[in-house]
Motif scaffolding. Structure first.
Motif, PDB file in Angstrom:
ATOM      1  N   ALA A   4      -5.820  -9.755 -34.415  1.00 43.74           N
ATOM      2  CA  ALA A   4      -6.986  -9.206 -33.906  1.00 43.74           C
ATOM      3  C   ALA A   4      -6.553  -8.417 -32.882  1.00 43.74           C
ATOM      4  N   LEU A   5      -5.693  -8.717 -31.784  1.00 38.05           N
ATOM      5  CA  LEU A   5      -5.097  -7.742 -30.872  1.00 38.05           C
ATOM      6  C   LEU A   5      -4.325  -6.600 -31.268  1.00 38.05           C
ATOM      7  N   GLN A   6      -3.783  -6.907 -32.397  1.00 36.69           N
ATOM      8  CA  GLN A   6      -2.880  -5.684 -32.759  1.00 36.69           C
ATOM      9  C   GLN A   6      -3.583  -4.554 -33.409  1.00 36.69           C
ATOM     10  N   PHE A   7      -4.590  -4.829 -33.953  1.00 36.92           N
ATOM     11  CA  PHE A   7      -5.574  -3.821 -34.412  1.00 36.92           C
ATOM     12  C   PHE A   7      -6.020  -2.778 -33.348  1.00 36.92           C
ATOM     13  N   ALA A   8      -6.238  -3.493 -32.103  1.00 38.31           N
ATOM     14  CA  ALA A   8      -6.829  -2.513 -31.172  1.00 38.31           C
ATOM     15  C   ALA A   8      -5.496  -1.733 -30.548  1.00 38.31           C
ATOM     16  N   VAL A   9      -4.335  -2.664 -30.264  1.00 44.13           N
ATOM     17  CA  VAL A   9      -3.254  -2.151 -29.513  1.00 44.13           C
ATOM     18  C   VAL A   9      -2.477  -1.058 -30.464  1.00 44.13           C
ATOM     19  N   GLY A  10      -2.584  -1.217 -31.682  1.00 41.10           N
ATOM     20  CA  GLY A  10      -1.880  -0.264 -32.907  1.00 41.10           C
ATOM     21  C   GLY A  10      -2.799   0.941 -32.794  1.00 41.10           C
ATOM     22  N   ALA A  11      -4.116   1.001 -32.821  1.00 44.59           N
ATOM     23  CA  ALA A  11      -4.840   2.203 -32.874  1.00 44.59           C
ATOM     24  C   ALA A  11      -4.813   2.887 -31.584  1.00 44.59           C
ATOM     25  N   ALA A  12      -4.462   2.225 -30.239  1.00 44.33           N
ATOM     26  CA  ALA A  12      -4.320   2.946 -29.384  1.00 44.33           C
ATOM     27  C   ALA A  12      -2.802   3.425 -29.021  1.00 44.33           C
ATOM     28  N   THR A  13      -2.019   2.931 -29.465  1.00 44.82           N
ATOM     29  CA  THR A  13      -0.656   3.251 -29.472  1.00 44.82           C
ATOM     30  C   THR A  13      -0.072   3.720 -30.514  1.00 44.82           C
ATOM     31  N   HIS A  14      -0.511   3.968 -31.856  1.00 44.49           N
ATOM     32  CA  HIS A  14       0.046   4.356 -33.137  1.00 44.49           C
ATOM     33  C   HIS A  14       1.434   3.723 -33.392  1.00 44.49           C
TER      34      HIS A  14
END
Length: 404
Positions: free
Chosen positions: A279-289
């Motif tokens: 769940a956290l990765q979806f947000a972190v990945g979207a923010a950092t690519h």
């Protein structure tokens, strides 16, 4: 919780060096017309050549789609479905990593039932069987060859979305370690630590009271006996081989150990589900690519530490399975990530500390994942996990727990 178990998996798993050559004979059991899906890079590899040769040796009519892309964008889905409608395949064969196999899953779905992908975003909304699918993974990571989930990019929002149904589980998983030999070092590392996150989060999934409604209304039903057994074995195989395969990419024995661990983890979390690191990765990945595996692997030890009060026995069992030094499985996972090249903290990938509240807010929306965590989560708890990860110190969560 009363012991209960659920197992949904491919009807046939063929694992071992040389198994890719079975693709033609297996496909022929479903008919004569094959849609072979891959991406432009995999299409030029010897492993893909083995599969295509095996299919054509059986006299099958093979249409090749090389339009797969990372995160399965709408254009890739449209191209694969258009070719499928033109050629009317009896069976789909996917050769590639998670995005390739996920593209094949949704293509099999849309060719069987029509409509738009958004019609199937609700869990278990696929109305019946899809076209038969044979999955041959070329990375040891996603476990998509054995799972009921396809992750795609939504056409309207450009966000990643999941389609989840037991009907999406490939009919056959053919896992040949030779097909993973060409994976680059970074792909090997990130997909491998992602497989470990599948095993660990699957093992530490929320435990719900067993009921007929639970097991029949959802493809992933939380912690259960069979997924636990597979997850522990998966964690052991991955821990024993990940660092070795990153260092020596041509080590076929290590490649086999990783592919086997990834397969077991895929079957495990395909039944139990994953939770907070994802769940956290979806947000972190979207923010950092940054890549999915980098995010889940970086965040995993912090989620484990946060969940320690709820699952000390599970962490102890994982420590034994993974042969963790001094029995410290959280430290083991954190150090393993560093040794295979993961960043030490969220700060290293460009996250500012003031960004943490909005990342927590974005993550809380992934209820299917958040609700599968063994400890209750709100945005405050997610911020605590993110703050520890921003500092690169899992022990901060232990210290905060002592203060609380």
């Amino acid at each position: 919780m009363d012991l209960f178990a659920v197992l949904r998996a491919p009807s046939q798993v063929l694992f071992g060096t040389g198994m890719a050559e079975a693709a033609g004979r297996v496909a022929a059991t479903h008919g004569r017309r094959v849609l072979l899906i891959t991406d432009p890079v995999i299409a030029g590899t010897p492993g893909f050549g083995i599969v295509e040769t095996a299919l054509r040796a059986e006299g099958l009519d093979v249409a090749v789609c090389t339009d797969a892309e990372v995160d399965v964008p709408p254009a890739a889905v449209d191209a694969a479905v258009a070719l499928g409608r033109e050629t009317q395949p009896d069976v789909i064969v996917a050769v590639g990593g998670g995005s390739v196999i996920d593209l094949a899953k949704v293509t099999a779905l849309l060719l069987a039932h029509g409509g738009a992908l958004s019609d199937y975003y609700a869990v278990n909304s696929v109305p019946g069987p899809v076209l038969p699918l044979i999955a041959l993974p070329t990375t040891a990571g996603t476990g998509s060859e054995a799972t009921p989930v396809a992750v795609i990019t939504d056409a309207a929002t450009a966000m990643k979305m999941g389609v989840a149904s037991s009907h999406l589980i490939p009919r056959h998983a053919i896992c040949d370690p030779r097909l993973t030999l060409g994976a680059p070092t970074t792909v090997t590392a990130h997909s491998g630590i992602d497989a470990l996150s599948h095993a660990i989060e699957g093992y530490m999934a929320a435990a719900e009271a067993p009921s007929v409604d639970l097991v029949l209304s959802r493809p992933q039903i939380g912690k259960n006996g069979l997924s636990d057994t597979l997850a522990l074995s998966a964690a052991g195989h991955i821990a024993a081989n990940l660092e070795r395969v990153v260092a020596e990419g041509d080590d076929l024995q290590a490649r086999a150990g990783m592919l086997y661990g990834s397969l077991l983890a895929g079957i495990a979390f395909g039944n139990s589900g994953v939770s907070t690191a994802h769940a956290l990765q979806f947000a972190v990945g979207a923010a950092t690519h940054t890549s999915h595996g980098l995010g889940t692997g970086l965040l995993l030890p912090y989620v484990m530490e946060f969940n320690r009060p709820a699952r000390p026995d599970d962490l102890a069992a994982l420590a034994i399975a993974m042969e963790s030094p001094d029995g410290d499985v959280v430290g083991h996972v954190h150090a393993l990530g560093q040794r295979i090249g993961l960043p030490a903290s969220l700060a290293e990938i460009g996250i500012e500390r003031e960004d943490l509240p909005k990342l927590a807010e974005a993550s809380i929306g992934f209820r299917r994942l958040i609700d599968n965590n063994p400890r209750p989560l709100g945005t405050l708890q997610l911020e605590r996990i993110l703050d520890a990860a921003w500092h690169g110190e899992p022990a901060r969560l232990k210290e905060e727990e002592a203060v609380v």
